[in-house]
Each structure stands twice: as structure tokens, then as C-alpha cells.
Design a protein around this motif. Structure first.
Motif, PDB file in Angstrom:
ATOM      1  N   GLU A 289     -57.199  79.317  43.998  1.00 28.65           N
ATOM      2  CA  GLU A 289     -57.623  79.106  45.104  1.00 28.65           C
ATOM      3  C   GLU A 289     -57.609  77.496  45.590  1.00 28.65           C
ATOM      4  O   GLU A 289     -57.803  76.954  46.188  1.00 28.65           O
ATOM      5  N   ARG A 290     -57.422  76.272  45.096  1.00 26.48           N
ATOM      6  CA  ARG A 290     -57.520  75.281  44.642  1.00 26.48           C
ATOM      7  C   ARG A 290     -55.856  74.841  44.299  1.00 26.48           C
ATOM      8  O   ARG A 290     -55.988  73.434  44.754  1.00 26.48           O
ATOM      9  N   GLY A 291     -54.490  75.656  44.308  1.00 29.92           N
ATOM     10  CA  GLY A 291     -53.266  74.554  43.647  1.00 29.92           C
ATOM     11  C   GLY A 291     -52.364  76.196  43.549  1.00 29.92           C
ATOM     12  O   GLY A 291     -52.053  76.006  43.058  1.00 29.92           O
ATOM     13  N   PHE A 292     -52.780  76.870  44.474  1.00 31.74           N
ATOM     14  CA  PHE A 292     -51.601  78.417  44.056  1.00 31.74           C
ATOM     15  C   PHE A 292     -49.747  77.646  44.599  1.00 31.74           C
ATOM     16  O   PHE A 292     -49.223  77.694  44.023  1.00 31.74           O
ATOM     17  N   GLU A 293     -50.187  76.953  45.862  1.00 31.69           N
ATOM     18  CA  GLU A 293     -48.998  76.663  45.745  1.00 31.69           C
ATOM     19  C   GLU A 293     -47.901  75.398  45.456  1.00 31.69           C
ATOM     20  O   GLU A 293     -46.951  75.904  44.853  1.00 31.69           O
ATOM     21  N   ALA A 294     -49.139  74.706  44.564  1.00 33.31           N
ATOM     22  CA  ALA A 294     -47.936  73.899  44.009  1.00 33.31           C
ATOM     23  C   ALA A 294     -48.284  74.226  42.461  1.00 33.31           C
ATOM     24  O   ALA A 294     -46.825  73.530  42.470  1.00 33.31           O
ATOM     25  N   GLN A 295     -48.582  75.264  41.923  1.00 38.30           N
ATOM     26  CA  GLN A 295     -48.077  75.816  41.035  1.00 38.30           C
ATOM     27  C   GLN A 295     -46.544  76.647  40.988  1.00 38.30           C
ATOM     28  O   GLN A 295     -45.741  76.243  40.228  1.00 38.30           O
ATOM     29  N   VAL A 296     -47.015  77.020  42.317  1.00 37.10           N
ATOM     30  CA  VAL A 296     -45.422  78.039  42.529  1.00 37.10           C
ATOM     31  C   VAL A 296     -44.149  76.738  42.555  1.00 37.10           C
ATOM     32  O   VAL A 296     -42.969  77.443  42.214  1.00 37.10           O
ATOM     33  N   GLN A 297     -44.626  75.880  43.136  1.00 32.25           N
ATOM     34  CA  GLN A 297     -43.494  74.990  43.738  1.00 32.25           C
ATOM     35  C   GLN A 297     -43.134  74.220  42.003  1.00 32.25           C
ATOM     36  O   GLN A 297     -41.967  73.896  42.392  1.00 32.25           O
ATOM     37  N   LYS A 298     -44.321  73.722  41.309  1.00 27.90           N
ATOM     38  CA  LYS A 298     -43.935  73.656  40.376  1.00 27.90           C
ATOM     39  C   LYS A 298     -42.716  74.526  39.284  1.00 27.90           C
ATOM     40  O   LYS A 298     -41.616  73.673  38.114  1.00 27.90           O
ATOM     41  N   ILE A 299     -43.005  75.744  39.284  1.00 23.52           N
ATOM     42  CA  ILE A 299     -42.107  76.343  38.233  1.00 23.52           C
ATOM     43  C   ILE A 299     -41.354  76.807  38.619  1.00 23.52           C
ATOM     44  O   ILE A 299     -39.914  77.170  38.690  1.00 23.52           O
ATOM     45  N   LYS A 300     -41.377  77.096  40.619  1.00 30.60           N
ATOM     46  CA  LYS A 300     -39.475  77.332  41.053  1.00 30.60           C
ATOM     47  C   LYS A 300     -38.568  75.682  40.602  1.00 30.60           C
ATOM     48  O   LYS A 300     -37.584  76.172  40.420  1.00 30.60           O
ATOM     49  N   ALA A 301     -38.997  74.721  40.822  1.00 26.61           N
ATOM     50  CA  ALA A 301     -38.477  73.706  41.021  1.00 26.61           C
ATOM     51  C   ALA A 301     -37.703  73.882  39.051  1.00 26.61           C
ATOM     52  O   ALA A 301     -36.930  73.430  38.561  1.00 26.61           O
ATOM     53  N   ALA A 302     -38.621  74.017  38.110  1.00 20.78           N
ATOM     54  CA  ALA A 302     -37.796  74.233  37.028  1.00 20.78           C
ATOM     55  C   ALA A 302     -37.052  75.825  36.913  1.00 20.78           C
ATOM     56  O   ALA A 302     -35.940  75.064  35.703  1.00 20.78           O
ATOM     57  N   TYR A 303     -37.524  76.821  37.011  1.00 23.25           N
ATOM     58  CA  TYR A 303     -37.133  77.371  37.042  1.00 23.25           C
ATOM     59  C   TYR A 303     -35.550  77.873  37.659  1.00 23.25           C
ATOM     60  O   TYR A 303     -34.130  78.042  37.318  1.00 23.25           O
ATOM     61  N   SER A 304     -34.916  77.041  38.791  1.00 24.28           N
ATOM     62  CA  SER A 304     -34.283  76.852  39.596  1.00 24.28           C
ATOM     63  C   SER A 304     -32.930  75.838  39.014  1.00 24.28           C
ATOM     64  O   SER A 304     -31.715  77.008  38.948  1.00 24.28           O
ATOM     65  N   LYS A 305     -33.975  75.131  38.262  1.00 23.43           N
ATOM     66  CA  LYS A 305     -32.697  74.509  37.526  1.00 23.43           C
ATOM     67  C   LYS A 305     -32.070  75.305  36.216  1.00 23.43           C
ATOM     68  O   LYS A 305     -30.672  75.431  35.778  1.00 23.43           O
ATOM     69  N   ARG A 306     -32.849  76.365  35.678  1.00 23.07           N
ATOM     70  CA  ARG A 306     -32.741  77.283  34.859  1.00 23.07           C
ATOM     71  C   ARG A 306     -31.577  77.202  34.898  1.00 23.07           C
ATOM     72  O   ARG A 306     -30.443  78.247  34.400  1.00 23.07           O
ATOM     73  N   ARG A 307     -31.475  78.363  35.777  1.00 28.10           N
ATOM     74  CA  ARG A 307     -30.660  79.610  36.682  1.00 28.10           C
ATOM     75  C   ARG A 307     -29.411  78.592  36.797  1.00 28.10           C
ATOM     76  O   ARG A 307     -28.523  79.570  36.459  1.00 28.10           O
ATOM     77  N   ASP A 308     -29.301  78.047  37.444  1.00 29.47           N
ATOM     78  CA  ASP A 308     -28.188  77.572  37.608  1.00 29.47           C
ATOM     79  C   ASP A 308     -27.389  76.620  36.741  1.00 29.47           C
ATOM     80  O   ASP A 308     -26.227  77.149  36.743  1.00 29.47           O
ATOM     81  N   ALA A 309     -27.828  75.917  35.636  1.00 34.00           N
ATOM     82  CA  ALA A 309     -27.656  76.205  34.060  1.00 34.00           C
ATOM     83  C   ALA A 309     -27.023  77.602  33.776  1.00 34.00           C
ATOM     84  O   ALA A 309     -25.427  76.833  33.077  1.00 34.00           O
ATOM     85  N   MET A 310     -27.855  77.966  33.834  1.00 31.27           N
ATOM     86  CA  MET A 310     -26.743  79.507  32.941  1.00 31.27           C
ATOM     87  C   MET A 310     -25.813  80.089  34.283  1.00 31.27           C
ATOM     88  O   MET A 310     -24.898  80.321  33.347  1.00 31.27           O
ATOM     89  N   LEU A 311     -25.632  80.247  34.987  1.00 26.19           N
ATOM     90  CA  LEU A 311     -24.592  80.439  35.612  1.00 26.19           C
ATOM     91  C   LEU A 311     -23.308  79.725  36.041  1.00 26.19           C
ATOM     92  O   LEU A 311     -22.134  79.925  35.991  1.00 26.19           O
ATOM     93  N   HIS A 312     -23.538  78.402  35.644  1.00 25.63           N
ATOM     94  CA  HIS A 312     -22.864  77.493  35.110  1.00 25.63           C
ATOM     95  C   HIS A 312     -22.006  77.677  33.667  1.00 25.63           C
ATOM     96  O   HIS A 312     -21.114  77.539  33.639  1.00 25.63           O
TER      97      HIS A 312
END
Length: 408
Positions: A293-316
Motif C-alpha cells: 500500500e505504501r510503496g509497491f510501484e516504487a519498489q517495482v521501478q527499482k528492481i526493473k531498473a536493476a534487472y533490465s541492466k543485467r539483462r542487457d549485460a547478459m545479452l551483450h
């Protein structure tokens, strides 16, 4: 001597150890670069938010309810929060359509128990989530390959199930960034699945564990949302059962998942929970509700920012270090990339050599195939490794594959 095998139920022979759970033990070895566990990065957990949530619960009158028995359906404020969240993705429902389970894995077990009699058929993709196969196996089904491309007819599924001694009961799939392939079913495939289920009069189990983790590309409505639109907006006229989880977004250790479905299915699931464990942990549900209730969307945005960089690193890294003849998926979200090796290269044998020679771990693909195929495939997760570690690990793995195949 007592022979336990003579006493165990026949279904116990279908229960096998998880290759993934065994490989997770490698995480304790500091010398291993592990792409094996499909688990969230603990450094990204909202630990301080949970600390505050539990402190709030214990500092007020709510602590009595938190430590007491509760209703089997689940903590109502959490179910009501989920109603609002489901509405954002096109699923109109009420709290009566939401059921809390001890992780979505428990939901899959309950659904296997609810639908499958020995010999019945479950339609699953090749490959599919290993945990789903483990959950369903105990109920002694037959598996048939769910394909949403090509010209296979509904009647062919029906006849195959009859030949196996049962009926088709449901189609199971993860439509968004699936475990293990990372692939997403397009809108046409989702619509085709609804057509198939209507023709066969079966349930659809939509495993949405990774739906929140989209990094790029255009979002596709859940199967349940598409079916709702067809069926006049009344969820109690739908056959899709949506299974969600907080494990990939907030914290897996609290074991809080949920099922959204028509009330007839929910009522049966509630009866199963009453017989199994009465209810999921009340205090953990309350803590999840507090944090969500207090921060789900902010938490999702935080992990998406981290994981997307790691995905890009693995694909590269894959594009840089893998030899010719090796193919891989390019997921728009989730935690996984699926690698296909040249024919004749065995993923399990490669894993043994990768651990011994290169100190790199992944999950062989055969375990994800209900028919035992897929020996030349494997799954890698990028969620728990930083970009530098990913580059090093894929470099080592690429070198090993070159050694094994003689590829350029």
C-alpha cells in the motif's frame, strides 16, 4: 524390515527432486558464478519497509489479529488492494474473487489437486516451468504439448487425452517472460488459447509471476483480461485462473501469493486450504499489505531498473562470447534467458564441466520438458549477478562451449 515403497501412494513415485533447488546449494560456494537460481536479488528487497511494517503491527492492537487464527480466504485489506491492482490491468473483480496462498507454488498444487484425476491430461508448453510440473505430477496426469502456432485442432487434443485414459482438464502457461525461456505470448496467441479452452471446455491457468517485470516493449493484457472482455466483463463467467505472487517484487521468504478467479473455483480452493493449513500466515499477509500500500510501484521501478541492466549485460555478453551455432532468447522482461546449443551437445554434461572447469552454473533444459526432450538447452538467470560478473561468467561459458564443439 519395513518396505516404505510398498506403503507409499503410487503418486509418490512421480515426485522428483528439483534440479533447481539442488543447484541453489551452489550459491553458498563463493568460487561459483551462478546463473542457476531464478531468484530475486536480496540486495533489492525493501527490508526497511518490512521492518517498519512489522514494528507497526506489533506496536498496535492489530498484533492480536496478526498472531491469531484467521480466515482461509486471506487478509481482507490485502485482497482489496489486489482488487484495485487487478483493475489497473483490465481485470474487474471483487475480494470474493481473490484468494491468498502460501506462495503461488501452493496455488499450482491446489489447482492440480482440484482438476486432475489420474490419467487426465494437462496441456503445457515445451518447455514449461519446472515447479508446475512438480506440482501437477503428484496427481498423476498425462501431459500434452500446448502449441499456439500451427494447425493442431482441438479435437486432436481431445482424442489424445481419451487415448491416455482421461480428459483434457486445463492448459497451463506463463504468458509474460516465462520461466524458463523468458518469452512472451503475443495477443494473438492468448486469444487463440481462449478459443481452444472454450472449444475443449477446460480451464486456463495463467501463471503471472513475472508480469510486473516488463523492461521494454508494449504491455499485453493478461489472458484473464482478454477473456473478461469477451465474456461481458463478469469474472464469474470466465475460465481463466490467474496466479500471482509477491515473491519476485517484494520478498519470496514471506510466501505470499494469490489466485484470482471466478467464485466457484475460489470456493473449492478455500476448502482445500482449510484441510491443508487453515490459512496463510496472517502476520506476513499484513506486512505485505502494509508495504504494498505504501510503496509497491516504487519498489517495482527499482528492481526493473536493476534487472533490465543485467539483462542487457547478459545479452551483450552472449553476442560477444558465444560461438556460432548457439542461439538464445531476447526477453522483454522477467529473469531468464534460454540458450539452445547445437544438436548433440548435452546441457547436463556441459553443466558438470562448467562447474568443474570454469566455475559457472546454469540449469540444464531437459527438466523443463514434460516429455524429457530439450537436452541441448539450458536456462540462465541474470537477476542475481552484476554486469561485471555476468560478463566474466558468459566469457568462461563461451570458451567452454567452443572447446566442446570446436566451433569458431
Amino acid at each position: 524390515m519395513l518396505n516404505w515403497e510398498d506403503i507409499f501412494a503410487t503418486r509418490s513415485s512421480r515426485m522428483k527432486a528439483s534440479e533447481i533447488r539442488e543447484l541453489l546449494k551452489l550459491l553458498d560456494r563463493p568460487d561459483i558464478i551462478s546463473f542457476a537460481g531464478g531468484i530475486p536479488d536480496p540486495a533489492l528487497f525493501p527490508d526497511q519497509d518490512f521492518k517498519a511494517a512489522y514494528a507497526d503491527i506489533f506496536s498496535g492492537a492489530a498484533v492480536n489479529a496478526a498472531l491469531q487464527y484467521s480466515v482461509s480466504e486471506g487478509y481482507k485489506p490485502l485482497r482489496e488492494w489486489l482488487v484495485a491492482e487487478m483493475g489497473k490491468i483490465g481485470v474487474t473483480c471483487t475480494a470474493d474473487n481473490v484468494f491468498i496462498v502460501s506462495g503461488s507454488q501452493q496455488g499450482l498444487d491446489y489447482l492440480g489437486k482440484l482438476f486432475l484425476s489420474p490419467g487426465d491430461t494437462a496441456l503445457v508448453t515445451w518447455p514449461t516451468y519446472l515447479g508446475a510440473l512438480q506440482a501437477f505430477n503428484a496427481y498423476e496426469p498425462t501431459y500434452d504439448q500446448l502449441t499456439l502456432t500451427g494447425n493442431r485442432t482441438p479435437d486432436s487434443y481431445r482424442k489424445a487425452a481419451q487415448a491416455a485414459g482421461g480428459k483434457v482438464k486445463f492448459a497451463y502457461l506463463s504468458a509474460d517472460f516465462s520461466n524458463p525461456t523468458g518469452e512472451t505470448v503475443d495477443r494473438a496467441g492468448r486469444e487463440k488459447l481462449i478459443d481452444l479452452a472454450d472449444e475443449l471446455d477446460i480451464a486456463i491457468i495463467e501463471d503471472a509471476a513475472y508480469q510486473s517485470l516488463r523492461y521494454d516493449g508494449e504491455a499485453i493484457p493478461p489472458i484473464l483480461a482478454l477473456e473478461l472482455k469477451r465474456k461481458g466483463g463478469d469474472i464469474n463467467h470466465t475460465r481463466t485462473i490467474y496466479c500471482g505472487s509477491f515473491s519476485k517484487t517484494l520478498a519470496p521468504g514471506l510466501r505470499v501469493g494469490f489466485v484470482v478467479a471466478n467464485t466457484e473455483v475460489i470456493r473449492k480452493l478455500v476448502l482445500m486450504k482449510q484441510a491443508a493449513d487453515l490459512h496463510s500466515s496472517t502476520i506476513n499477509q499484513m506486512a505485505i499489505a502494509h508495504v504494498a500500500e505504501r510503496g509497491f510501484e516504487a519498489q517495482v521501478q527499482k528492481i526493473k531498473a536493476a534487472y533490465s541492466k543485467r539483462r542487457d549485460a547478459m545479452l551483450h555478453a552472449l553476442a560477444t562470447y558465444m560461438p556460432q551455432g548457439v542461439r538464445w532468447t531476447r526477453p522483454e522482461g522477467g529473469m531468464f534467458i534460454w540458450v539452445t546449443l547445437p544438436d548433440g551437445v548435452d546441457g547436463a554434461s556441459l553443466l558438470a564441466k562448467a562447474i568443474e572447469k570454469k566455475k559457472v552454473a546454469f540449469v540444464p533444459g531437459k527438466a523443463f520438458h514434460a516429455d524429457g526432450s530439450g537436452a541441448n538447452t539450458f536456462r540462465m538467470s541474470f537477476s542475481c549477478a552484476d554486469e561485471k560478473t555476468i560478463d566474466e561468467g558468459i566469457s568462461r561459458l563461451g570458451a567452454l562451449i567452443r572447446e566442446e564443439t570446436g566451433a569458431a
